[in-house]
Structure formats: structure tokens, C-alpha cells
Design a protein around this motif. Structure first.
Motif, mmCIF file in Angstrom:
data_model
loop_
_atom_site.group_PDB
_atom_site.id
_atom_site.type_symbol
_atom_site.label_atom_id
_atom_site.label_comp_id
_atom_site.label_asym_id
_atom_site.label_seq_id
_atom_site.Cartn_x
_atom_site.Cartn_y
_atom_site.Cartn_z
ATOM 1 N N MET A 224 0.857 -1.182 0.000
ATOM 2 C CA MET A 224 0.000 0.000 0.000
ATOM 3 C C MET A 224 0.897 1.237 0.000
ATOM 4 S SD MET A 224 -2.926 -1.545 0.104
ATOM 5 C CE MET A 224 -4.118 -0.309 0.506
ATOM 6 N N PRO A 225 1.356 1.684 -1.196
ATOM 7 C CA PRO A 225 2.314 2.790 -1.225
ATOM 8 C C PRO A 225 1.684 4.140 -0.911
ATOM 9 C CG PRO A 225 1.790 2.093 -3.459
ATOM 10 C CD PRO A 225 1.046 1.178 -2.519
ATOM 11 N N SER A 226 2.458 4.959 -0.233
ATOM 12 C CA SER A 226 2.075 6.333 0.054
ATOM 13 C C SER A 226 3.358 7.125 0.264
ATOM 14 C CB SER A 226 1.186 6.403 1.306
ATOM 15 O OG SER A 226 1.905 5.957 2.439
ATOM 16 N N LYS A 227 3.219 8.449 0.320
ATOM 17 C CA LYS A 227 4.386 9.279 0.595
ATOM 18 C C LYS A 227 4.779 9.049 2.055
ATOM 19 C CE LYS A 227 6.308 13.868 0.056
ATOM 20 N NZ LYS A 227 6.061 15.245 -0.401
ATOM 21 N N LEU A 228 6.066 8.779 2.283
ATOM 22 C CA LEU A 228 6.536 8.418 3.620
ATOM 23 C C LEU A 228 7.313 9.549 4.271
ATOM 24 C CD1 LEU A 228 7.894 4.837 2.820
ATOM 25 C CD2 LEU A 228 5.696 5.436 3.846
ATOM 26 N N ASP A 229 6.975 9.823 5.508
ATOM 27 C CA ASP A 229 7.771 10.710 6.354
ATOM 28 C C ASP A 229 8.857 9.826 6.979
ATOM 29 O OD1 ASP A 229 8.904 12.321 8.315
ATOM 30 O OD2 ASP A 229 7.074 12.436 9.527
ATOM 31 N N MET A 230 9.980 9.728 6.307
ATOM 32 C CA MET A 230 11.031 8.810 6.751
ATOM 33 C C MET A 230 11.633 9.228 8.089
ATOM 34 S SD MET A 230 11.130 6.279 4.647
ATOM 35 C CE MET A 230 12.719 5.502 4.876
ATOM 36 N N LEU B 291 11.741 6.734 11.215
ATOM 37 C CA LEU B 291 12.998 6.472 11.923
ATOM 38 C C LEU B 291 12.824 6.742 13.416
ATOM 39 C CD1 LEU B 291 16.094 5.821 11.748
ATOM 40 C CD2 LEU B 291 16.430 8.299 11.560
ATOM 41 N N ASP B 292 12.206 7.855 13.743
ATOM 42 C CA ASP B 292 11.989 8.219 15.140
ATOM 43 C C ASP B 292 11.116 7.182 15.851
ATOM 44 O OD1 ASP B 292 12.388 10.132 17.302
ATOM 45 O OD2 ASP B 292 10.247 10.614 17.063
ATOM 46 N N ASP B 293 10.039 6.744 15.202
ATOM 47 C CA ASP B 293 9.159 5.727 15.788
ATOM 48 C C ASP B 293 9.914 4.422 16.042
ATOM 49 O OD1 ASP B 293 7.062 7.513 15.575
ATOM 50 O OD2 ASP B 293 6.087 6.488 13.900
ATOM 51 N N ALA B 294 10.684 3.989 15.032
ATOM 52 C CA ALA B 294 11.435 2.737 15.158
ATOM 53 C C ALA B 294 12.462 2.838 16.282
ATOM 54 C CB ALA B 294 12.115 2.388 13.835
ATOM 55 N N TRP B 295 13.170 3.954 16.362
ATOM 56 C CA TRP B 295 14.202 4.138 17.381
ATOM 57 C C TRP B 295 13.595 4.114 18.784
ATOM 58 C CZ3 TRP B 295 19.073 3.335 17.865
ATOM 59 C CH2 TRP B 295 19.791 3.907 18.911
ATOM 60 N N THR C 127 4.095 0.394 6.772
ATOM 61 C CA THR C 127 4.343 -0.703 7.707
ATOM 62 C C THR C 127 5.599 -1.483 7.333
ATOM 63 O OG1 THR C 127 1.973 -0.899 8.128
ATOM 64 C CG2 THR C 127 3.337 -2.779 8.745
ATOM 65 N N LEU C 128 5.736 -1.762 6.041
ATOM 66 C CA LEU C 128 6.889 -2.551 5.603
ATOM 67 C C LEU C 128 8.199 -1.766 5.728
ATOM 68 C CD1 LEU C 128 5.424 -4.386 2.476
ATOM 69 C CD2 LEU C 128 5.852 -5.322 4.758
ATOM 70 N N ILE C 129 8.173 -0.492 5.393
ATOM 71 C CA ILE C 129 9.407 0.294 5.479
ATOM 72 C C ILE C 129 9.781 0.543 6.940
ATOM 73 C CG2 ILE C 129 10.530 2.469 4.847
ATOM 74 C CD1 ILE C 129 10.068 0.341 2.537
ATOM 75 N N LYS C 130 8.790 0.661 7.813
ATOM 76 C CA LYS C 130 9.120 0.754 9.234
ATOM 77 C C LYS C 130 9.801 -0.537 9.687
ATOM 78 C CE LYS C 130 7.461 1.534 13.891
ATOM 79 N NZ LYS C 130 6.303 1.593 14.786
ATOM 80 N N GLN C 131 9.341 -1.685 9.163
ATOM 81 C CA GLN C 131 9.981 -2.967 9.502
ATOM 82 C C GLN C 131 11.427 -2.991 9.030
ATOM 83 O OE1 GLN C 131 8.446 -5.553 11.359
ATOM 84 N NE2 GLN C 131 10.615 -6.033 11.515
ATOM 85 N N VAL C 132 11.696 -2.438 7.851
ATOM 86 C CA VAL C 132 13.073 -2.336 7.350
ATOM 87 C C VAL C 132 13.931 -1.550 8.339
ATOM 88 C CG1 VAL C 132 14.523 -1.255 5.572
ATOM 89 C CG2 VAL C 132 12.544 -2.627 4.907
ATOM 90 N N HIS D 147 13.133 -5.170 -2.347
ATOM 91 C CA HIS D 147 12.958 -5.660 -3.719
ATOM 92 C C HIS D 147 11.500 -5.554 -4.160
ATOM 93 C CE1 HIS D 147 16.925 -8.167 -3.997
ATOM 94 N NE2 HIS D 147 17.128 -6.873 -3.939
ATOM 95 N N ARG D 148 10.567 -5.796 -3.254
ATOM 96 C CA ARG D 148 9.144 -5.650 -3.589
ATOM 97 C C ARG D 148 8.778 -4.203 -3.861
ATOM 98 N NH1 ARG D 148 4.731 -8.220 -0.931
ATOM 99 N NH2 ARG D 148 3.766 -7.663 -2.889
ATOM 100 N N HIS D 149 9.596 -3.264 -3.389
ATOM 101 C CA HIS D 149 9.408 -1.839 -3.667
ATOM 102 C C HIS D 149 10.235 -1.393 -4.876
ATOM 103 C CE1 HIS D 149 7.644 -1.750 0.372
ATOM 104 N NE2 HIS D 149 7.167 -0.562 0.065
#
Length: 183
Positions: free
Chosen positions: A33-39, A43-47, A74-79, A157-159
């Protein structure tokens, strides 16, 4: 008594291996489910999530610019969780885990990185790092099943991005991945 402890830890490890293998196989079927990401926000959430799991560790995150990109939140946060937790894991013998994360635009993609001051690795084994259950460090020194980087690679790779790493023994490691700048 010691035999039961060995059996218990082996059973726990097998359970974790099974869970990691299931997570890895599910990634091939999950709809993106792609969307514009606030990276920076991701990062802050993951940390913050990882800090609560190891409050006793002295860890510093030097968060640099993280340009936005497109992907499944969700997937990029997992990365990011997998890369940051690897950095934390492989700096465990350092007085302080020093981790830097950031990104930069590169044509139609954004390249992101996570760099640590940990144990590093020999580039000879670079190709093994992203294989399912492949390990280049002994499991009695560093916990885990060896699925984390394989999961990172499958997600990226899926992205339609790429993932790679650089390192030197006892000089830390740098992990990179790319995402599309626009949807």
C-alpha cells in the motif's frame, strides 16, 4: 538440569526460526500500500520502540536528513526496525552504540543508510548476509536467526529498490537501501 535448559533454549530457538520463516514467506503475498513516507518520523518511531526494549544500553542515534519517498509505511518501518536492531545487536560489546541514519536523493530514488560502530564484517561474506538464515557471526555471540536482513531485502525488492552493505571487521557496518522518490 542443564540438559533441560539446553532443550528449552533449543525449542525457543526453533520457535523463533519458524516465526521468522513464516514472516519471510508472508512478505511475498502481502499487498503493498504505497504512500508518501515521512522517513524521519518512521525512523523516530522505530528508534523509540527499540530504546524501550533495551533501556539499560547506552545508545546514540545521529539522525540526519531523511528525504521523503514512496512505499508501504508498515513494511518500510519494519526495514528500519531490522536495520537499527542489527546495529544495536552488533554494537553490544561497545561502551556506547553509535548509530547514524540518513538519506539522500539519487536521481529518481532516495538512498537511505544505517551506519554503526559495531563489530563489522568481512566483505568476502557480503553475498551471504541477505540469505534466509545465513549468519556470518556465531549465534552464541550474537542472538538471532539470520532472517532479519533477508526480510529487509525482500521488502526493498518488492518496492523495486535495492539493498546493499559495506563493512570491515571491527570497524562497523553500513547498510543502504533505495526507494522511489515519487509514486
Amino acid at each position: 538440569k542443564q540438559k533441560f535448559g539446553t532443550i528449552r533454549s533449543s525449542a525457543q530457538m526453533m520457535g523463533q526460526l519458524i516465526n521468522d520463516l513464516l514472516a519471510f514467506s508472508r512478505l511475498g503475498r502481502k499487498e503493498i500500500m504505497p504512500s508518501k513516507l515521512d522517513m524521519s518520523g518512521l525512523l523516530d518511531d522505530a528508534w523509540k520502540e527499540l530504546q524501550t526494549m533495551q533501556p539499560e544500553r547506552k545508545m546514540i542515534l545521529d539522525a540526519r536528513e531523511m528525504p521523503p519517498a514512496f512505499g508501504d509505511r508498515t513494511l518500510i518501518k519494519q526495514v528500519l526496525l531490522n536495520l537499527l536492531s542489527n546495529a544495536i545487536k552488533f554494537t553490544k560489546y561497545r561502551d556506547c552504540a553509535k548509530i547514524e541514519a540518513g538519506g539522500y536523493a539519487d536521481g529518481k530514488q532516495v538512498v537511505y543508510y544505517v551506519i554503526d560502530n559495531g563489530v563489522g564484517f568481512d566483505m568476502t561474506y557480503h553475498d551471504k548476509m541477505f540469505g534466509v538464515f545465513e549468519r556470518i557471526h556465531r549465534s552464541d555471540e550474537y542472538e538471532g536467526t539470520g532472517a532479519g536482513l533477508a526480510i529487509v531485502q525482500r521488502i526493498i525488492h518488492r518496492h523495486d529498490g535495492r539493498v546493499w552493505a559495506e563493512g570491515r571487521p571491527d570497524r562497523g557496518a553500513s547498510f543502504y537501501f533505495s526507494l522511489k522518490r515519487k509514486g
